[in-house]
Design a protein around this motif. Structure first.
Motif, PDB file in Angstrom:
ATOM      1  N   ALA A 163       0.830  -1.202   0.000  1.00 15.23           N
ATOM      2  CA  ALA A 163       0.000   0.000   0.000  1.00 15.23           C
ATOM      3  C   ALA A 163       0.867   1.256   0.000  1.00 15.23           C
ATOM      4  CB  ALA A 163      -0.931  -0.009   1.209  1.00 15.23           C
ATOM      5  N   ARG A 164       1.950   1.235   0.759  1.00 10.68           N
ATOM      6  CA  ARG A 164       2.863   2.390   0.756  1.00 10.68           C
ATOM      7  C   ARG A 164       3.496   2.560  -0.615  1.00 10.68           C
ATOM      8  NH1 ARG A 164       7.733   3.553   0.414  1.00 10.68           N
ATOM      9  NH2 ARG A 164       8.385   1.373   0.346  1.00 10.68           N
ATOM     10  N   ARG A 165       3.924   1.449  -1.201  1.00 12.36           N
ATOM     11  CA  ARG A 165       4.528   1.518  -2.536  1.00 12.36           C
ATOM     12  C   ARG A 165       3.544   2.037  -3.573  1.00 12.36           C
ATOM     13  NH1 ARG A 165       7.976  -4.005  -3.646  1.00 12.36           N
ATOM     14  NH2 ARG A 165       9.651  -3.646  -2.138  1.00 12.36           N
ATOM     15  N   ALA A 166       2.281   1.746  -3.372  1.00  6.61           N
ATOM     16  CA  ALA A 166       1.257   2.189  -4.321  1.00  6.61           C
ATOM     17  C   ALA A 166       0.805   3.619  -4.051  1.00  6.61           C
ATOM     18  CB  ALA A 166       0.060   1.244  -4.263  1.00  6.61           C
ATOM     19  N   GLY A 167       1.352   4.247  -3.019  1.00 10.56           N
ATOM     20  CA  GLY A 167       1.053   5.649  -2.770  1.00 10.56           C
ATOM     21  C   GLY A 167      -0.138   5.919  -1.885  1.00 10.56           C
ATOM     22  N   ILE A 168      -0.617   4.911  -1.162  1.00  7.12           N
ATOM     23  CA  ILE A 168      -1.817   5.111  -0.334  1.00  7.12           C
ATOM     24  C   ILE A 168      -1.513   5.862   0.954  1.00  7.12           C
ATOM     25  CG2 ILE A 168      -3.502   3.862   1.086  1.00  7.12           C
ATOM     26  CD1 ILE A 168      -3.735   1.856  -1.226  1.00  7.12           C
ATOM     27  N   GLY A 169      -0.382   5.586   1.573  1.00  6.28           N
ATOM     28  CA  GLY A 169      -0.067   6.255   2.828  1.00  6.28           C
ATOM     29  C   GLY A 169       1.229   5.769   3.426  1.00  6.28           C
ATOM     30  N   TRP A 170       1.367   5.941   4.725  1.00  7.63           N
ATOM     31  CA  TRP A 170       2.604   5.590   5.416  1.00  7.63           C
ATOM     32  C   TRP A 170       2.295   4.724   6.631  1.00  7.63           C
ATOM     33  CZ3 TRP A 170      -0.165   9.848   6.517  1.00  7.63           C
ATOM     34  CH2 TRP A 170      -0.289  10.241   7.853  1.00  7.63           C
ATOM     35  N   PHE A 171       3.354   4.078   7.148  1.00  7.25           N
ATOM     36  CA  PHE A 171       3.237   3.283   8.368  1.00  7.25           C
ATOM     37  C   PHE A 171       3.228   4.217   9.573  1.00  7.25           C
ATOM     38  CE2 PHE A 171       5.708   0.345   5.578  1.00  7.25           C
ATOM     39  CZ  PHE A 171       4.783  -0.677   5.494  1.00  7.25           C
ATOM     40  N   GLY A 172       2.104   4.263  10.295  1.00  7.76           N
ATOM     41  CA  GLY A 172       2.061   5.073  11.500  1.00  7.76           C
ATOM     42  C   GLY A 172       2.837   4.416  12.626  1.00  7.76           C
ATOM     43  N   ARG A 173       3.057   5.167  13.694  1.00 12.55           N
ATOM     44  CA  ARG A 173       3.735   4.594  14.858  1.00 12.55           C
ATOM     45  C   ARG A 173       2.916   3.455  15.471  1.00 12.55           C
ATOM     46  NH1 ARG A 173       5.965   9.804  15.812  1.00 12.55           N
ATOM     47  NH2 ARG A 173       8.242   9.678  15.979  1.00 12.55           N
ATOM     48  N   ASN A 174       1.620   3.451  15.191  1.00  9.06           N
ATOM     49  CA  ASN A 174       0.776   2.360  15.687  1.00  9.06           C
ATOM     50  C   ASN A 174       0.796   1.151  14.759  1.00  9.06           C
ATOM     51  OD1 ASN A 174      -0.670   3.351  13.539  1.00  9.06           O
ATOM     52  ND2 ASN A 174      -2.494   3.901  14.710  1.00  9.06           N
ATOM     53  N   THR A 175       1.688   1.171  13.749  1.00  8.37           N
ATOM     54  CA  THR A 175       1.884   0.127  12.733  1.00  8.37           C
ATOM     55  C   THR A 175       0.732   0.062  11.729  1.00  8.37           C
ATOM     56  OG1 THR A 175       0.888  -1.834  13.803  1.00  8.37           O
ATOM     57  CG2 THR A 175       3.156  -1.284  14.433  1.00  8.37           C
ATOM     58  N   MET A 176      -0.258   0.941  11.850  1.00 11.45           N
ATOM     59  CA  MET A 176      -1.354   0.967  10.892  1.00 11.45           C
ATOM     60  C   MET A 176      -0.931   1.704   9.625  1.00 11.45           C
ATOM     61  SD  MET A 176      -3.692  -0.588  12.670  1.00 11.45           S
ATOM     62  CE  MET A 176      -5.181  -0.306  11.737  1.00 11.45           C
ATOM     63  N   MET A 177      -1.571   1.360   8.502  1.00 10.54           N
ATOM     64  CA  MET A 177      -1.410   2.148   7.292  1.00 10.54           C
ATOM     65  C   MET A 177      -2.324   3.364   7.407  1.00 10.54           C
ATOM     66  SD  MET A 177      -0.325   2.893   4.249  1.00 10.54           S
ATOM     67  CE  MET A 177       0.923   1.636   4.471  1.00 10.54           C
ATOM     68  N   ILE A 178      -1.738   4.558   7.319  1.00 12.34           N
ATOM     69  CA  ILE A 178      -2.507   5.791   7.459  1.00 12.34           C
ATOM     70  C   ILE A 178      -2.570   6.509   6.115  1.00 12.34           C
ATOM     71  CG2 ILE A 178      -2.731   8.002   8.661  1.00 12.34           C
ATOM     72  CD1 ILE A 178      -1.173   6.809  10.984  1.00 12.34           C
ATOM     73  N   ASP A 179      -3.777   6.727   5.644  1.00  7.63           N
ATOM     74  CA  ASP A 179      -4.035   7.498   4.431  1.00  7.63           C
ATOM     75  C   ASP A 179      -4.173   8.959   4.862  1.00  7.63           C
ATOM     76  OD1 ASP A 179      -5.397   8.921   2.407  1.00  7.63           O
ATOM     77  OD2 ASP A 179      -6.447   7.147   1.703  1.00  7.63           O
ATOM     78  N   PRO A 180      -3.365   9.886   4.318  1.00  8.69           N
ATOM     79  CA  PRO A 180      -3.402  11.264   4.808  1.00  8.69           C
ATOM     80  C   PRO A 180      -4.742  11.960   4.587  1.00  8.69           C
ATOM     81  CG  PRO A 180      -2.120  11.120   2.788  1.00  8.69           C
ATOM     82  CD  PRO A 180      -2.386   9.707   3.233  1.00  8.69           C
ATOM     83  N   GLY A 181      -5.575  11.435   3.691  1.00 11.29           N
ATOM     84  CA  GLY A 181      -6.875  12.034   3.465  1.00 11.29           C
ATOM     85  C   GLY A 181      -8.024  11.254   4.054  1.00 11.29           C
ATOM     86  N   ARG A 182      -7.717  10.116   4.720  1.00 11.74           N
ATOM     87  CA  ARG A 182      -8.777   9.249   5.214  1.00 11.74           C
ATOM     88  C   ARG A 182      -8.554   8.746   6.637  1.00 11.74           C
ATOM     89  NH1 ARG A 182     -11.386  11.036   1.537  1.00 11.74           N
ATOM     90  NH2 ARG A 182     -12.283   9.886  -0.210  1.00 11.74           N
TER      91      ARG A 182
END
Length: 413
Positions: A163-182
């Motif tokens: 998901a990060r490679r596809a541009g969706i978001g980044w790994f948060g400190r909580n290990t979740m994938m975070i979408d900056p708009g969602r």
């Protein structure tokens, strides 16, 4: 000899693939996915981190994560599909579901698990997307046939890295994938295909900044911050989601009080994340909505004995309390009855815990509740005494612990 015809053909194919990629996004959104992005199917950058995490035993009893064949497939998505060239990564929102109940008398269930099992929902739509892609690629002349395979966190694939490679978001400190708009209230799906699609640019920023709200809020200390490479680290053996879902044995006594009244999963690290309150959430999938007493998840068929031809969303089965702030005493009564458990868990992610595991969780929650009130609550104590005679030793152990938390009068027969 001129290369012009060859260049022209290559340009035309490239244009057709770009057109197809745009149509994939549109089709994915039509199917209910919020984000639809593409990454190359190439080896993982996180192989060394995965090895170290497993060597430290952070995965607990999740032995399937450490199987050599599974580790190799996580290292390289191409091992999950011969000829894989691209990965279509999708997000499917389940929404915040509004504020959690503050009553200590109800059982808190993770937002994603209150309705239909997301594995079934997302996998079905990934299959539909693949069928459409197969036909559309042929129509555009870029492939006679597209082979693919969908994954929804049950296969050995590092979905968050993809998901990060596809541009969706980044790994948060909580290990979740975070979408900056969602934010992070969504599940991920991945469709491996043997077609070389133009990839989206990766997401390279870390937008957690100096925030460590999730680390401060985690009641069991499962979140360990970032390692020297910047990767977020979690000790799954302390995570409430692991303890209430994946763990099959006894919950460590020192961690039981910290679980509170969470009986399946935990959303604390998402609830405190500023990104989940910064933007309006994507419209959640109705199939994930919380259920009232006796209601089946949307799309789950009636079973023999229920009304013939009944509407599965409308016809209640009074054997269970639902998932919308269900009282703890009703949850335990349900979990002690195999037929009621069958009705409650059918078509739901909650089934993952198993009847005994779920009953164990509710016993812990009731023990925490009884420890906080003066004098034993008769209905809860009566149910815990029943649970102390349950056929499963795990249920018996946690019921007796809960009775001890309620005080000497509760353990007396």
């Amino acid at each position: 000899m001129s290369d012009a015809p060859r260049d022209s053909a290559g340009h035309a194919r490239g244009e057709a693939l770009r057109t197809l990629a745009a149509r994939i996004e549109a089709k994915g959104r039509e199917l209910g996915f919020d984000r639809v992005r593409i990454a190359d199917a190439v080896p993982s950058d996180h192989g060394a981190f995965l090895d170290r995490w497993l060597e430290e035993g952070r995965h607990g009893e999740m032995g399937y994560l450490a199987r050599p064949d599974a580790v190799e497939r996580r290292r390289d998505p191409r091992r999950s599909l011969d000829g894989a060239r691209s990965v279509i990564v999708v997000t499917h929102p389940y929404g915040s579901g509004g504020p959690q109940s503050e009553s200590p008398d109800v059982g808190l269930i993770a937002r994603y698990a209150r309705g239909r099992d997301y594995h079934r929902v997302v996998k079905g739509r990934l299959r539909e997307l693949l069928r459409w892609l197969d036909a559309e690629a042929g129509r555009l002349g870029v492939a006679e046939r597209v082979e693919g395979r969908g994954h929804v966190d049950t296969g050995p694939l590092l979905e968050r890295e993809l998901a990060r490679r596809a541009g969706i978001g980044w790994f948060g400190r909580n290990t979740m994938m975070i979408d900056p708009g969602r934010g992070s209230y969504f599940v991920l799906g991945a469709l491996l295909v043997d077609l070389a699609l133009p990839p989206d640019p990766p997401f390279t920023a870390d937008r957690c900044g100096s925030c460590h709200a999730c680390l401060d809020a985690c009641p069991t200390g499962a979140l360990l911050g970032r390692d020297e490479s910047g990767a977020p680290v979690i000790d799954a053996t302390r995570c409430i989601s692991y303890l209430t879902i994946e763990l099959r044995g006894s919950i460590p006594e020192e961690l039981r009080p910290a679980i509170g009244n969470r009986v399946f999963g935990c959303d604390i690290c998402q609830e405190v994340c500023p990104w989940n309150g910064r933007f309006p959430a994507a419209h959640p999938e109705p199939a994930y909505a919380a259920r009232g007493p006796g209601q089946r998840p949307p799309g789950v068929e009636a079973v023999p004995g229920e009304a013939e031809g009944s509407d599965p969303e409308a016809t209640p089965d009074p054997l269970h309390p639902g998932t919308a702030d269900p009282p703890l005493v009703e949850l335990l009564a349900m979990a002690l009855d195999p037929d009621a458990w069958e009705s409650f868990s059918r078509g739901s992610s909650i089934r993952r815990a198993g009847r005994a595991g779920f009953a164990r969780n509710v016993c812990v929650a009731l023990g925490n509740r009884l420890a906080a009130v003066e004098g034993p609550a008769s209905e809860a104590v009566a149910l815990l005494r029943r649970a102390a005679d349950d056929p499963d030793p795990i249920v018996r152990e946690h019921a007796r612990w809960a009775l001890e938390r309620a005080g000497p009068g509760a353990t007396a027969r």
